[in-house]
Design a protein around this motif. Sequence first.
Motif, PDB file in Angstrom:
ATOM      1  N   MET A   1      -2.959  -3.159  21.451  1.00  0.00           N
ATOM      2  CA  MET A   1      -2.177  -3.213  20.233  1.00  0.00           C
ATOM      3  C   MET A   1      -2.276  -4.624  19.635  1.00  0.00           C
ATOM      4  N   THR A   2      -2.463  -4.639  18.346  1.00  0.00           N
ATOM      5  CA  THR A   2      -2.628  -5.886  17.626  1.00  0.00           C
ATOM      6  C   THR A   2      -1.420  -6.135  16.736  1.00  0.00           C
ATOM      7  N   PRO A   3      -0.862  -7.343  16.745  1.00  0.00           N
ATOM      8  CA  PRO A   3       0.225  -7.610  15.815  1.00  0.00           C
ATOM      9  C   PRO A   3      -0.325  -7.710  14.386  1.00  0.00           C
ATOM     10  N   VAL A   4       0.285  -6.969  13.464  1.00  0.00           N
ATOM     11  CA  VAL A   4      -0.092  -7.021  12.055  1.00  0.00           C
ATOM     12  C   VAL A   4       1.155  -7.291  11.224  1.00  0.00           C
ATOM     13  N   THR A   5       0.961  -7.944  10.105  1.00  0.00           N
ATOM     14  CA  THR A   5       2.040  -8.174   9.161  1.00  0.00           C
ATOM     15  C   THR A   5       2.086  -6.983   8.222  1.00  0.00           C
ATOM     16  N   VAL A   6       3.268  -6.412   8.060  1.00  0.00           N
ATOM     17  CA  VAL A   6       3.450  -5.269   7.163  1.00  0.00           C
ATOM     18  C   VAL A   6       4.337  -5.726   6.014  1.00  0.00           C
ATOM     19  N   ARG A   7       3.826  -5.543   4.788  1.00  0.00           N
ATOM     20  CA  ARG A   7       4.595  -5.886   3.597  1.00  0.00           C
ATOM     21  C   ARG A   7       4.982  -4.592   2.887  1.00  0.00           C
ATOM     22  N   PHE A   8       6.273  -4.469   2.593  1.00  0.00           N
ATOM     23  CA  PHE A   8       6.808  -3.270   1.961  1.00  0.00           C
ATOM     24  C   PHE A   8       7.056  -3.534   0.479  1.00  0.00           C
ATOM     25  N   PHE A   9       6.646  -2.597  -0.370  1.00  0.00           N
ATOM     26  CA  PHE A   9       6.815  -2.746  -1.802  1.00  0.00           C
ATOM     27  C   PHE A   9       7.660  -1.603  -2.360  1.00  0.00           C
ATOM     28  N   ALA A  10       8.392  -1.892  -3.438  1.00  0.00           N
ATOM     29  CA  ALA A  10       9.155  -0.911  -4.210  1.00  0.00           C
ATOM     30  C   ALA A  10      10.043  -0.039  -3.314  1.00  0.00           C
ATOM     31  N   ALA A  11       9.858   1.290  -3.357  1.00  0.00           N
ATOM     32  CA  ALA A  11      10.708   2.211  -2.597  1.00  0.00           C
ATOM     33  C   ALA A  11      10.586   1.984  -1.095  1.00  0.00           C
ATOM     34  N   ALA A  12       9.443   1.520  -0.631  1.00  0.00           N
ATOM     35  CA  ALA A  12       9.280   1.236   0.803  1.00  0.00           C
ATOM     36  C   ALA A  12      10.181   0.074   1.211  1.00  0.00           C
ATOM     37  N   ARG A  13      10.243  -0.943   0.370  1.00  0.00           N
ATOM     38  CA  ARG A  13      11.116  -2.091   0.651  1.00  0.00           C
ATOM     39  C   ARG A  13      12.564  -1.634   0.712  1.00  0.00           C
ATOM     40  N   GLU A  14      12.935  -0.792  -0.229  1.00  0.00           N
ATOM     41  CA  GLU A  14      14.304  -0.287  -0.262  1.00  0.00           C
ATOM     42  C   GLU A  14      14.609   0.575   0.969  1.00  0.00           C
ATOM     43  N   ALA A  15      13.689   1.455   1.324  1.00  0.00           N
ATOM     44  CA  ALA A  15      13.906   2.372   2.451  1.00  0.00           C
ATOM     45  C   ALA A  15      13.979   1.645   3.782  1.00  0.00           C
ATOM     46  N   PHE A  16      13.154   0.601   3.949  1.00  0.00           N
ATOM     47  CA  PHE A  16      13.140  -0.131   5.214  1.00  0.00           C
ATOM     48  C   PHE A  16      14.087  -1.326   5.222  1.00  0.00           C
ATOM     49  N   GLY A  17      14.591  -1.697   4.043  1.00  0.00           N
ATOM     50  CA  GLY A  17      15.570  -2.776   3.964  1.00  0.00           C
ATOM     51  C   GLY A  17      15.000  -4.150   4.233  1.00  0.00           C
ATOM     52  N   THR A  18      13.698  -4.322   4.037  1.00  0.00           N
ATOM     53  CA  THR A  18      13.071  -5.622   4.256  1.00  0.00           C
ATOM     54  C   THR A  18      11.791  -5.716   3.444  1.00  0.00           C
ATOM     55  N   ARG A  19      11.370  -6.932   3.203  1.00  0.00           N
ATOM     56  CA  ARG A  19      10.118  -7.168   2.480  1.00  0.00           C
ATOM     57  C   ARG A  19       8.924  -7.179   3.433  1.00  0.00           C
ATOM     58  N   GLN A  20       9.170  -7.578   4.672  1.00  0.00           N
ATOM     59  CA  GLN A  20       8.057  -7.807   5.588  1.00  0.00           C
ATOM     60  C   GLN A  20       8.504  -7.644   7.025  1.00  0.00           C
ATOM     61  N   ALA A  21       7.562  -7.205   7.859  1.00  0.00           N
ATOM     62  CA  ALA A  21       7.820  -7.078   9.295  1.00  0.00           C
ATOM     63  C   ALA A  21       6.513  -7.338  10.040  1.00  0.00           C
ATOM     64  N   THR A  22       6.626  -7.681  11.300  1.00  0.00           N
ATOM     65  CA  THR A  22       5.460  -7.790  12.167  1.00  0.00           C
ATOM     66  C   THR A  22       5.542  -6.654  13.173  1.00  0.00           C
ATOM     67  N   VAL A  23       4.460  -5.887  13.253  1.00  0.00           N
ATOM     68  CA  VAL A  23       4.432  -4.686  14.090  1.00  0.00           C
ATOM     69  C   VAL A  23       3.158  -4.710  14.936  1.00  0.00           C
ATOM     70  N   LYS A  24       3.273  -4.269  16.177  1.00  0.00           N
ATOM     71  CA  LYS A  24       2.086  -4.126  17.027  1.00  0.00           C
ATOM     72  C   LYS A  24       1.570  -2.697  16.908  1.00  0.00           C
ATOM     73  N   ALA A  25       0.325  -2.570  16.449  1.00  0.00           N
ATOM     74  CA  ALA A  25      -0.273  -1.251  16.257  1.00  0.00           C
ATOM     75  C   ALA A  25      -1.783  -1.367  16.360  1.00  0.00           C
ATOM     76  N   ALA A  26      -2.431  -0.289  16.780  1.00  0.00           N
ATOM     77  CA  ALA A  26      -3.884  -0.274  16.935  1.00  0.00           C
ATOM     78  C   ALA A  26      -4.597   0.034  15.626  1.00  0.00           C
ATOM     79  N   ASN A  27      -3.977   0.909  14.803  1.00  0.00           N
ATOM     80  CA  ASN A  27      -4.598   1.355  13.555  1.00  0.00           C
ATOM     81  C   ASN A  27      -3.494   1.911  12.644  1.00  0.00           C
ATOM     82  N   LEU A  28      -3.872   2.410  11.485  1.00  0.00           N
ATOM     83  CA  LEU A  28      -2.865   2.913  10.542  1.00  0.00           C
ATOM     84  C   LEU A  28      -2.065   4.086  11.088  1.00  0.00           C
ATOM     85  N   ASP A  29      -2.737   5.024  11.757  1.00  0.00           N
ATOM     86  CA  ASP A  29      -1.995   6.154  12.339  1.00  0.00           C
ATOM     87  C   ASP A  29      -0.928   5.653  13.301  1.00  0.00           C
ATOM     88  N   ASP A  30      -1.307   4.696  14.124  1.00  0.00           N
ATOM     89  CA  ASP A  30      -0.379   4.117  15.093  1.00  0.00           C
ATOM     90  C   ASP A  30       0.744   3.362  14.377  1.00  0.00           C
TER      91      ASP A  30
END
Length: 81
Positions: A1-30
Amino acid sequence: MTPVTVRFFAAAREAFGTRQATVKAANLDDLIAVLSTDASAEAVTVLSRSSFLVNAVARTDRGEAFAEGDTVDVLPPFAGG
């Protein structure tokens, strides 16, 4: 698993309650699976409708592996008029 920076825009930002997060994932499905865990129903719906950019390039192959330092943008559909 690789740490990636995830940036949320518009409705995604609202739904997740944050602009950005760091998540460990292998690929987009993960990444989608990790983000969906413990997320609200609204956030899961937003993810299912979103497009994803990896390092500012559209990613359609959800199984392609992430590299260290990748940034993923979550872009829900935008309404316009």
